[in-house]
Design a protein around this motif. Sequence first.
Motif: not given
Ligand SMILES: Nc1ncnc2c1ncn2[C@@H]1O[C@H](COP(=O)(O)OP(=O)(O)O)[C@@H](O)[C@H]1O
Length: 392
Positions: A153-155, A203-205, A249-251
């Motif tokens: 869940g970084s995004s 980001l995810h649609g 990539n989640t999307k």
């Molecule tokens: N530390 C970070 N710095 C800048 N953008 C980030 C960072 N962490 C996440 N993101 C954003 O989140 C997106 C990752 O999303 P995603 O593929 O859904 O992975 P996750 O499962 O970690 O949410 C990246 O493309 C970027 O846009």
Amino acid sequence: MVKRVIAIAPGKIILHGEHAVVYGKKAIACAIDATITIELCATDDNCVSFHLPNVLCQKDALKIKIESLKELLVRCQSIGRIESNILDWHEKIKEFVASTLIFNGNENKLLNLALSSCLFAYMKILVLDGQCNFPSVFVKIESNNLPLGAGLGSSAACSVCLATTMLVHAGIIHPKENDQGITLDDNVLEKINETALMLEKLLHGNPSGIDNAISTYGGAVVYHNGKISHISSLPSLQFLVVNTGIARNTKSLVSSVKSKMTDFPEVVCNIMQAIHEISVQAEGILRDVEKSHSQNHEMDLKKLKELLKMNQHLLQSIGVSHPKIDEICKIAEENNFSCKLTGAGGGGCAIVMFDEATEQINSLINELNKRGFKNWKVKLGCKGVQLKQIAK
Ligand SMILES: Nc1ncnc2c1ncn2[C@@H]1O[C@H](COP(=O)(O)OP(=O)(O)O)[C@@H](O)[C@H]1O
Ligand SMILES: C[C@@](O)(CCOP(=O)(O)O)CC(=O)O
């Protein structure tokens, strides 16, 4: 206008219900002790600057002149209103990023996505909704042990922090400051969650909304059709997160499941329903523990372990596992633990459930280390988004 604001928001693990939640089924998620921090400062250099050390290996921030953003806004407005053309506006912003900001001619998809969602947030929240007249700002995004693109869940944590810092800077939300620090009341959290969901859509649609909800509200939640209910106390369960190191990539994973749903609706609907039933069963056990109705801790654990294993098999059947996830699950099973992928899958992270009392976890950790899988114990039920500092 606020001069400096810092927000911090957690990542999450999904215990059960990933992918099924996109189709309105139940899911259970917990906030973890890995976070994103965003700092937003007012500047006077007529630029919008982004410092993204986790996606861009350079010391300095990337600067965009306000003049070029004014021109970009005119181009976006020629499409129509932002509210009814969100994806087209985002495309225009992505084109702008690709044509003006990418270094050495190397198009970097990750950087483009990260920058374009930051710029979209700037246009929508500060310029249009906040009517801030193109403020000069510096935005820094940093991960604190939250790997990017690994299913944790970084995004969503980024979207929640972007929403929070920009809504505060624009004066759209007004957090309260008192002796206990800065508090965000229910209305403010609702606004943050709704704004973060809009950014997640870029980001995810078609996100279910679970990731931004858990990052906003924290704790442990059951999520069903956009509604959340909290689980106030978790049993003495712990999770080991194991990273495959495989980027995904989640999307694209969500859309690969959608094609399977289109090709085999009867089959995939039933799989989603089975995942839903697993979430229902797991919630039942967790609720009993919450109300102290459960007398048999060992039996609860045994059932939770079985449910985790079953869910992994279902997720594998819809094509979102990965050979590395399967390898981790096999190692876990050989050591008598249950394991499943978490988040969208296709690589990313797996979770292994264990009891506080289990000592055998150390031999599993040794085995995973030997095979080169980075792993760590996570704390569950951490706080949702917090404001660490506001300077006026
Ligand atoms: N530390 C970070 N710095 C800048 N953008 C980030 C960072 N962490 C996440 N993101 C954003 O989140 C997106 C990752 O999303 P995603 O593929 O859904 O992975 P996750 O499962 O970690 O949410 C990246 O493309 C970027 O846009
Ligand atoms: C696959 C899904 O259920 C969870 C995605 O989680 P993550 O982006 O991999 O952290 C998608 C969603 O709920 O929108």
